[in-house]
Enzyme design. Structure first.
Site, PDB file in Angstrom:
ATOM      1  NE  ARG A  45      29.900  47.933  36.939  1.00 51.10           N
ATOM      2  CZ  ARG A  45      31.011  48.181  36.116  1.00 51.10           C
ATOM      3  NH1 ARG A  45      31.201  49.335  35.694  1.00 51.10           N
ATOM      4  NH2 ARG A  45      31.738  47.017  35.757  1.00 51.10           N
ATOM      5  CE  LYS A 183      43.054  30.517  56.536  1.00 56.40           C
ATOM      6  NZ  LYS A 183      42.172  29.607  55.704  1.00 56.40           N
ATOM      7  CD  GLU A 217      46.593  28.936  47.233  1.00 57.34           C
ATOM      8  OE1 GLU A 217      45.425  29.114  47.574  1.00 57.34           O
ATOM      9  OE2 GLU A 217      47.088  30.213  46.775  1.00 57.34           O
ATOM     10  CG  ASP A 236      47.165  36.720  46.217  1.00 57.53           C
ATOM     11  OD1 ASP A 236      46.386  37.307  46.361  1.00 57.53           O
ATOM     12  OD2 ASP A 236      47.308  35.247  45.987  1.00 57.53           O
ATOM     13  CG  HIS A 241      46.937  35.776  53.756  1.00 58.05           C
ATOM     14  ND1 HIS A 241      45.964  36.545  54.071  1.00 58.05           N
ATOM     15  CD2 HIS A 241      46.379  35.522  52.603  1.00 58.05           C
ATOM     16  CE1 HIS A 241      45.018  36.724  53.152  1.00 58.05           C
ATOM     17  NE2 HIS A 241      45.511  35.754  52.144  1.00 58.05           N
ATOM     18  CE  LYS A 331      47.161  31.752  43.713  1.00 58.15           C
ATOM     19  NZ  LYS A 331      46.468  31.593  44.752  1.00 58.15           N
TER      20      LYS A 331
HETATM   21  C1  BG6 Z   1      43.671  34.748  49.489  1.00 56.71           C
HETATM   22  C2  BG6 Z   1      44.534  34.899  48.133  1.00 56.71           C
HETATM   23  O1  BG6 Z   1      43.828  35.952  50.161  1.00 56.71           O
HETATM   24  O2  BG6 Z   1      44.128  33.778  49.874  1.00 56.71           O
HETATM   25  C3  BG6 Z   1      44.411  33.600  46.975  1.00 56.71           C
HETATM   26  O3  BG6 Z   1      44.178  35.847  47.440  1.00 56.71           O
HETATM   27  C4  BG6 Z   1      44.705  32.549  47.800  1.00 56.71           C
HETATM   28  O4  BG6 Z   1      45.328  33.847  45.887  1.00 56.71           O
HETATM   29  C5  BG6 Z   1      43.830  32.546  49.237  1.00 56.71           C
HETATM   30  O5  BG6 Z   1      44.345  31.359  47.225  1.00 56.71           O
HETATM   31  C6  BG6 Z   1      44.361  31.135  50.125  1.00 56.71           C
HETATM   32  O6  BG6 Z   1      43.496  31.206  51.194  1.00 56.71           O
HETATM   33  P1  BG6 Z   1      43.234  29.828  52.079  1.00 56.71           P
HETATM   34  O7  BG6 Z   1      42.198  30.247  53.076  1.00 56.71           O
HETATM   35  O8  BG6 Z   1      42.756  28.874  51.113  1.00 56.71           O
HETATM   36  O9  BG6 Z   1      44.386  29.462  52.491  1.00 56.71           O
END
Ligand code: BG6
Length: 486
Positions: A45, A183, A217, A236, A241, A331
């Protein structure tokens, strides 16, 4: 001249476009993997000139790409990049955009990718308008739509979104992204398991004691609270994942690498995972929140959003019955690492003179997904110059040593290329997303049920999460591994 392929990025002023998508597309251009005739059109936008957009993307590439940006080649690439300010939730705008795209494309058939890098609440209006403006009709070239995660926030909303997708287009036109599947090291799980004959015979409940999957993380929620608060780590990371990693470790060998063959096998694994009853959730899961989370801008006071989760799953099938799979992600933790550790059973009989209370350390195989990509096998060796003392030693394969330090491309490169080629093997199918929600919903419900307190245990930034997560494993006499960190 070959057919035109236009890559339309909706939400192009956002972070994903400059951090991931544009660096990946530029790298594909450098490797001459883009189709001969292509254009990129950024749409969002905010008003911006083509020039401003290109500059913003160039800065993104300089900051986030793994390669050093060559100004001249960037110039060549940027010539084919445009920007248009449109609101995708407005049908009039969509119709205008369609006309502009047709004008860029010129005569003849033209293919299009619509990448929805937008807030999830915009998925439905975007799909509805793409349908209403006839922009997914394939008479004049193929049309593919890419949707980022999260795909829904529970089973109900994911189903509704899938229904909406299917009203507008065919399943074969939709690419639901889970960037973990792009990956290299994640794809290598299949090669490791099925291109080597050594491991498959022991890859089952007879030899494997348990499996641990960690995605930790160091970063905290930072400026992403708008998205993250109320979503949390279970939606998330776990729903997508982490369950995808579990599925790849547990999957039966598919007959071919064909998209449907692999995706069918993954669906069977997800179906076989035992869903928790809400009253069992306290027994098999631990949620945590780092102590300063509620101070982050955008987080609601008293937020119960979990920034850490540890979950024990069981797969009720012939191969895996009784083998616990422990998943943890969080996190603001001590290290950035994604790894899968397979622990093998102890030898059935110990003939060595070790104290009767001592046990021989289990053999383990650790797949280091990131950052130091590779595989490590830990086993026992005799300590020299002792009668029979032993120590755990490692055999290590590192991608950087075997293939060079820059051999591993960004996940988005592979995924974008696959979308262009029309190969959906590394994308999630609608049914597998719903099955994953079927496992996640009871966990969220269980924790939200009245009387289950506290929702999330507090942990310190820079730690390995709440001690309650250690207790979860201690119940089974094991400890969390950080095999890739040693
Ligand atoms: C994303 C999440 O899908 O994956 C994030 O929304 C997360 O919160 C990220 O930080 C982690 O990805 P990677 O590739 O850094 O492990």
């Amino acid at each position: 001249m070959s057919e035109m392929t236009t890559i339309v990025i909706f939400g192009a002023s956002g972070d994903l476009a400059r951090r991931k998508l544009m660096p990946a597309l530029f790298d594909l251009f450098l490797k001459e993997r883009l189709p001969e005739n292509w254009k990129i059109v950024g749409v969002s936008r905010s008003p911006m000139s083509d020039e401003d957009f290109r500059n913003r993307m160039e800065l993104g590439c300089k900051e986030y790409a793994r390669f050093k940006l060559d100004e001249e080649l960037w110039g060549e690439f940027a010539d084919r990049v445009r920007y248009r300010a449109f609101d995708l939730s407005n049908l009039e705008h969509m119709l205008e955009l369609d006309q502009e795209l047709a004008a860029f494309e010129g005569e003849g058939p033209a293919n299009r990718i619509y990448y929805l890098s937008v807030a999830p609440r915009l998925y439905k209006p975007a799909l509805a308008n793409l349908g209403a403006a006839d922009m997914v009709d394939e008479r004049n070239g193929w049309r593919r739509v890419v949707i980022e995660k999260p795909f829904g926030r529970d089973l109900h909303s994911a189903r509704a979104l899938n229904e909406m997708v299917h009203e507008v287009m065919d399943e074969s036109q939709i690419y639901r992204i889970d960037h973990y599947l792009g990956k290299e090291t994640v794809q290598n799980i299949m090669v490791f398991r099925f291109a080597n004959s050594l491991f498959e015979p022991v890859w089952n409940r007879n030899h494997i004691d348990h499996v641990q999957i960690t995605a930790s993380e160091t970063v905290d929620v930072g400026h992403r609270a708008d998205y993250y608060d109320g979503v949390g780590v279970v939606r998330d990371m776990m729903q997508n994942h982490m369950l995808q990693l579990l599925a790849l470790v547990a999957v039966e060998p598919p007959a071919s690498l064909d998209a449907e063959a692999l995706r069918n096998e993954k669906v069977k694994v997800l179906k076989a995972i035992r869903p928790m009853r809400p009253e069992e959730v306290g027994q098999h899961t631990v949620l945590g929140q780092y102590r300063t989370y509620r101070d982050a801008p955008g987080v609601v006071p008293q937020s119960q959003t979990a920034t850490y989760a540890a979950i024990r799953f069981y797969i009720d099938n012939w191969r895996w019955k009784g083998v616990p799979f422990y998943l943890r992600s969080g996190k603001a933790l001590a290290a950035k690492t994604t790894e899968i550790s397979i622990y093998f059973k102890e030898p059935p009989h110990v003939m060595f003179p070790i104290p009767s209370s001592a046990k021989i350390t289990k053999n383990s195989l650790t797949i280091c997904i990131q950052p130091d990509e590779g595989i490590r096998f830990s086993f026992q060796a005799k300590e020299p110059d002792t009668t029979a003392d032993m120590r755990t030693v490692n055999m290590t394969f590192r991608y950087a040593s075997a293939f060079g330090p820059t051999a591993i491309p960004e996940a988005y490169e592979r995924l974008l290329l696959d979308i262009i080629k029309g190969d959906a093997s590394l994308f999630s199918r609608g049914d597998s997303i719903e099955l994953a929600w079927r496992l996640i919903d009871p966990i969220l419900e269980g924790w939200n049920a009245e009387g289950s307190a506290p929702l999330a245990y507090l942990y310190e930034t820079g730690s390995w999460g709440p001690v309650e997560a250690d207790r979860l494993l201690a119940q089974d006499n094991i400890r969390w591994s950080t095999g890739c960190q040693n």
